[in-house]
Motif scaffolding. Structure first.
Motif, short mmCIF file in Angstrom:
data_model
loop_
_atom_site.label_atom_id
_atom_site.label_comp_id
_atom_site.label_asym_id
_atom_site.label_seq_id
_atom_site.Cartn_x
_atom_site.Cartn_y
_atom_site.Cartn_z
N LYS A 328 0.88 -1.18 0.00
CA LYS A 328 0.00 0.00 0.00
C LYS A 328 0.92 1.23 0.00
CE LYS A 328 -3.67 0.06 2.66
NZ LYS A 328 -4.86 0.31 1.81
N LEU A 329 0.73 2.10 -0.98
CA LEU A 329 1.55 3.30 -1.14
C LEU A 329 0.72 4.56 -0.98
CD1 LEU A 329 3.48 2.38 -4.44
CD2 LEU A 329 4.17 1.88 -2.10
N ARG A 330 1.38 5.62 -0.52
CA ARG A 330 0.73 6.94 -0.48
C ARG A 330 1.67 7.94 -1.13
NH1 ARG A 330 0.03 8.45 5.19
NH2 ARG A 330 -2.02 7.47 5.15
N THR A 331 1.11 8.84 -1.94
CA THR A 331 1.88 9.93 -2.52
C THR A 331 0.96 11.12 -2.75
OG1 THR A 331 3.51 10.50 -4.22
CG2 THR A 331 1.55 9.27 -4.96
N VAL A 332 1.54 12.24 -3.11
CA VAL A 332 0.77 13.46 -3.35
C VAL A 332 1.02 13.93 -4.78
CG1 VAL A 332 0.43 15.88 -2.68
CG2 VAL A 332 0.85 14.14 -0.92
N LEU A 333 -0.08 14.26 -5.48
CA LEU A 333 -0.01 14.71 -6.87
C LEU A 333 -0.43 16.17 -6.98
CD1 LEU A 333 -1.91 11.76 -8.59
CD2 LEU A 333 0.55 11.91 -8.09
N LYS A 334 0.06 16.86 -7.98
CA LYS A 334 -0.50 18.16 -8.33
C LYS A 334 -1.93 17.95 -8.81
CE LYS A 334 3.04 20.94 -7.69
NZ LYS A 334 2.98 22.03 -6.67
N ASP A 335 -2.84 18.80 -8.36
CA ASP A 335 -4.25 18.63 -8.71
C ASP A 335 -4.52 19.30 -10.05
OD1 ASP A 335 -6.89 17.98 -8.63
OD2 ASP A 335 -7.46 19.56 -7.22
N ARG A 336 -4.10 18.62 -11.11
CA ARG A 336 -4.32 19.14 -12.44
C ARG A 336 -4.52 17.97 -13.39
NH1 ARG A 336 1.77 21.52 -12.76
NH2 ARG A 336 2.89 19.55 -13.17
N PRO A 337 -5.18 18.21 -14.52
CA PRO A 337 -5.48 17.11 -15.45
C PRO A 337 -4.21 16.38 -15.88
CG PRO A 337 -6.71 19.08 -16.05
CD PRO A 337 -5.76 19.51 -14.99
N GLY A 338 -4.30 15.05 -15.89
CA GLY A 338 -3.20 14.22 -16.36
C GLY A 338 -2.25 13.75 -15.28
N SER A 339 -2.30 14.33 -14.07
CA SER A 339 -1.36 13.94 -13.01
C SER A 339 -1.56 12.49 -12.58
CB SER A 339 -1.51 14.87 -11.80
OG SER A 339 -1.11 16.16 -12.11
N LEU A 340 -2.81 12.12 -12.38
CA LEU A 340 -3.08 10.75 -11.96
C LEU A 340 -2.72 9.77 -13.07
CD1 LEU A 340 -4.17 8.73 -9.91
CD2 LEU A 340 -6.47 9.17 -10.80
N GLN A 341 -3.02 10.15 -14.32
CA GLN A 341 -2.72 9.26 -15.44
C GLN A 341 -1.22 9.02 -15.56
OE1 GLN A 341 -5.05 7.62 -17.50
NE2 GLN A 341 -3.15 6.51 -17.93
N ALA A 342 -0.43 10.06 -15.32
CA ALA A 342 1.03 9.91 -15.40
C ALA A 342 1.54 8.90 -14.38
CB ALA A 342 1.70 11.27 -15.19
N LEU A 343 0.96 8.94 -13.18
CA LEU A 343 1.33 7.98 -12.14
C LEU A 343 0.92 6.57 -12.55
CD1 LEU A 343 2.30 7.23 -9.27
CD2 LEU A 343 -0.02 7.80 -8.46
N LEU A 344 -0.28 6.44 -13.07
CA LEU A 344 -0.78 5.12 -13.46
C LEU A 344 0.03 4.54 -14.62
CD1 LEU A 344 -4.65 5.65 -13.24
CD2 LEU A 344 -3.08 4.77 -11.52
N ASP A 345 0.52 5.41 -15.51
CA ASP A 345 1.34 4.93 -16.62
C ASP A 345 2.62 4.28 -16.10
OD1 ASP A 345 -0.49 5.76 -18.48
OD2 ASP A 345 0.55 7.65 -18.95
N ILE A 346 3.23 4.86 -15.07
CA ILE A 346 4.46 4.28 -14.50
C ILE A 346 4.14 2.93 -13.87
CG2 ILE A 346 6.17 4.53 -12.65
CD1 ILE A 346 6.10 7.53 -13.16
N LEU A 347 3.03 2.84 -13.15
CA LEU A 347 2.65 1.57 -12.52
C LEU A 347 2.41 0.50 -13.59
CD1 LEU A 347 0.19 2.81 -9.75
CD2 LEU A 347 2.60 2.23 -9.52
N ALA A 348 1.79 0.88 -14.70
CA ALA A 348 1.53 -0.08 -15.77
C ALA A 348 2.85 -0.54 -16.40
CB ALA A 348 0.62 0.54 -16.83
N GLU A 349 3.76 0.39 -16.61
CA GLU A 349 5.05 0.03 -17.20
C GLU A 349 5.84 -0.91 -16.29
OE1 GLU A 349 6.94 3.74 -17.96
OE2 GLU A 349 5.45 4.38 -19.45
N GLU A 350 5.67 -0.73 -14.99
CA GLU A 350 6.38 -1.58 -14.02
C GLU A 350 5.59 -2.85 -13.70
OE1 GLU A 350 9.44 -1.22 -12.70
OE2 GLU A 350 9.67 0.47 -14.09
N ARG A 351 4.45 -3.02 -14.37
CA ARG A 351 3.64 -4.23 -14.23
C ARG A 351 3.17 -4.46 -12.79
NH1 ARG A 351 3.45 -7.11 -18.66
NH2 ARG A 351 2.85 -9.02 -17.55
N ALA A 352 2.80 -3.37 -12.14
CA ALA A 352 2.16 -3.46 -10.82
C ALA A 352 0.65 -3.39 -11.03
CB ALA A 352 2.62 -2.31 -9.92
N ASN A 353 -0.07 -4.36 -10.47
CA ASN A 353 -1.51 -4.43 -10.68
C ASN A 353 -2.24 -3.67 -9.56
OD1 ASN A 353 -3.84 -5.35 -12.05
ND2 ASN A 353 -4.13 -6.93 -10.47
N ILE A 354 -3.13 -2.76 -9.94
CA ILE A 354 -3.84 -1.94 -8.95
C ILE A 354 -5.03 -2.73 -8.41
CG2 ILE A 354 -5.13 0.17 -8.55
CD1 ILE A 354 -3.50 1.44 -10.82
#
Length: 403
Positions: A328-354
């Motif tokens: 279980k991880l916690r982090t803080v993102l800038k509240d702007r469009p695309g921030s969450l997607q950028a994080l999810l892209d890294i998780l997908a590339e690293e093959r971590a399943n949400i």
């Protein structure tokens, strides 16, 4: 003190009640440890635990008058079921007092074996007090879960089976709660195979024996705290302690995380369901809690398989966390469009399943223009987790590992 003749007599008495459970050679655990590992599969015993051995022997030593009066005991689990079935097979009336908080599955199982179940009190101590009231009022015989030489002798039949099936055994590893099982097993093993070691294992949160051995008499813990509820006993028995002191070679402890890992390995690699208290012997072997030689023949006793399904969920999750397969991880993102997607892209590339995600803009502990994100992730092990954290931190994320 308990002797081999007592165990041999018990073997004859309970032959038609208790099964001879198998020894199973494990390629997996042998490869993991370097020992030659054979597990004693006592979860295949009637009622799913070794407890029926001692209960049956105690009941079959009753006088005719005591048989007519019946038996009573207190238990929240395996001992309750063992007494219920053993009494039924001997045509003896049994009353079992269980705490009101006992899992409904165990209450139903105990009733199905023929006992009259009385629900009383919030914990084992209150249930036991009520059982002793019934003992006195009705003239029943109280069948102790471990601190009784007939019970100890019955449990010792498991040790006879190990030595009979595997005469070359070097070490037998046995769970310890109150000490009934290990005192019986040690008596049988040491008489039949004097060079075989007997190692006892307790949960760290219920480890009364080490202190008792140091001080020379049974010591009581103020409280117990462990997922291994089957061995969560505050005090070793008065009858079992001298046997442990004389015949057991060493006593070690394992943590709840180590127990959970062993349960997960048994499920995933051994295809076997074992309760937490029944898995402590294997946990001690896997974690190197005692010294052994390469190719040493080691038998961890898997003493029972009656785990509550709600607890099983917790135990499995703890085991996956300990292996780095769930984080279980916690982090803080800038509240702007695309921030969450950028994080999810890294998780997908690293093959971590949400597994789960929580995105919170309202947390007052973060800036007005930020959002907190918590992620539950399925991962592939400790190395994968380390790589994932390095990647996230390299991308500028401040990551807190919650579990």
């Amino acid at each position: 003190m308990l002797e081999l003749d007592d165990v041999l007599a018990a073997e004859d008495r309970i032959a038609d009640v208790a099964r001879r459970t198998p020894l199973d050679y494990s390629h997996t655990f042998s490869a993991m440890t370097g020992a030659e590992v054979h597990t004693k599969m006592e979860m295949f015993q009637r009622t799913g635990s070794f407890k029926i051995r001692g209960a049956a022997n105690r009941i079959r030593t009753l006088s005719e008058a005591d048989r007519e009066a019946g038996v009573v005991t207190a238990s929240a689990g395996n001992h309750a079921q063992g007494v219920a079935l053993a009494a039924s097979r001997s045509d003896v009336d049994a009353t079992v007092v269980m705490p009101e908080t006992a899992p409904i599955s165990k209450v139903k199982a105990t009733r199905s074996y023929g006992a009259n179940v009385v629900l009383h009190g919030v914990d084992y101590d209150e249930a036991q007090a009520r059982a002793h009231e019934i003992e006195e009022a009705e003239g029943r015989t109280y069948v102790h879960a471990f601190d009784d030489e007939d019970v100890m002798a019955g449990q010792g039949t498991l040790g006879l089976e190990v030595v009979d099936a595997l005469p070359e055994v070097d070490t037998v590893v046995v769970p310890i709660g109150g000490g009934g099982l290990i005192s019986g097993v040690a008596t049988a093993v040491k008489e039949r195979s004097p060079d075989t070691r007997v190692i006892g294992v307790q949960a760290e949160g219920a480890s009364s024996v080490a202190d008792s051995l140091q001080k020379g008499n049974p010591q009581a813990l103020d409280a117990v705290d462990t997922i291994a509820d089957g061995i969560a006993v505050r005090k070793v028995g008065e009858h079992t302690f001298p046997v442990i002191r004389e015949r057991v070679d060493d006593v070690v402890t394992v943590s709840d995380d180590e127990i959970a890992t062993a349960v997960v390995y048994l499920l995933e690699r051994g295809k076997t369901l074992v309760e937490a208290g029944g898995a402590v012997g294997l946990a001690a072997l896997l974690e190197g809690k005692f010294v052994y030689e390469e190719d040493e023949v080691v038998v961890p006793v898997l003493s029972g398989g009656n785990i509550d399904l709600n607890l099983l969920t917790t135990v499995v999750m703890r085991g996956l966390v300990d292996q780095g397969r769930y984080v279980k991880l916690r982090t803080v993102l800038k509240d702007r469009p695309g921030s969450l997607q950028a994080l999810l892209d890294i998780l997908a590339e690293e093959r971590a399943n949400i597994y789960a995600i929580q995105h919170d803009r309202t947390n007052r502990d973060v800036a007005m223009n930020a959002a907190e994100v918590e992620l539950d992730l399925e991962t592939r092990g400790e190395e994968h987790v380390a790589d994932l954290l390095d990647r996230l931190e390299g991308a500028g994320y401040d990551v807190e590992l919650l579990v």
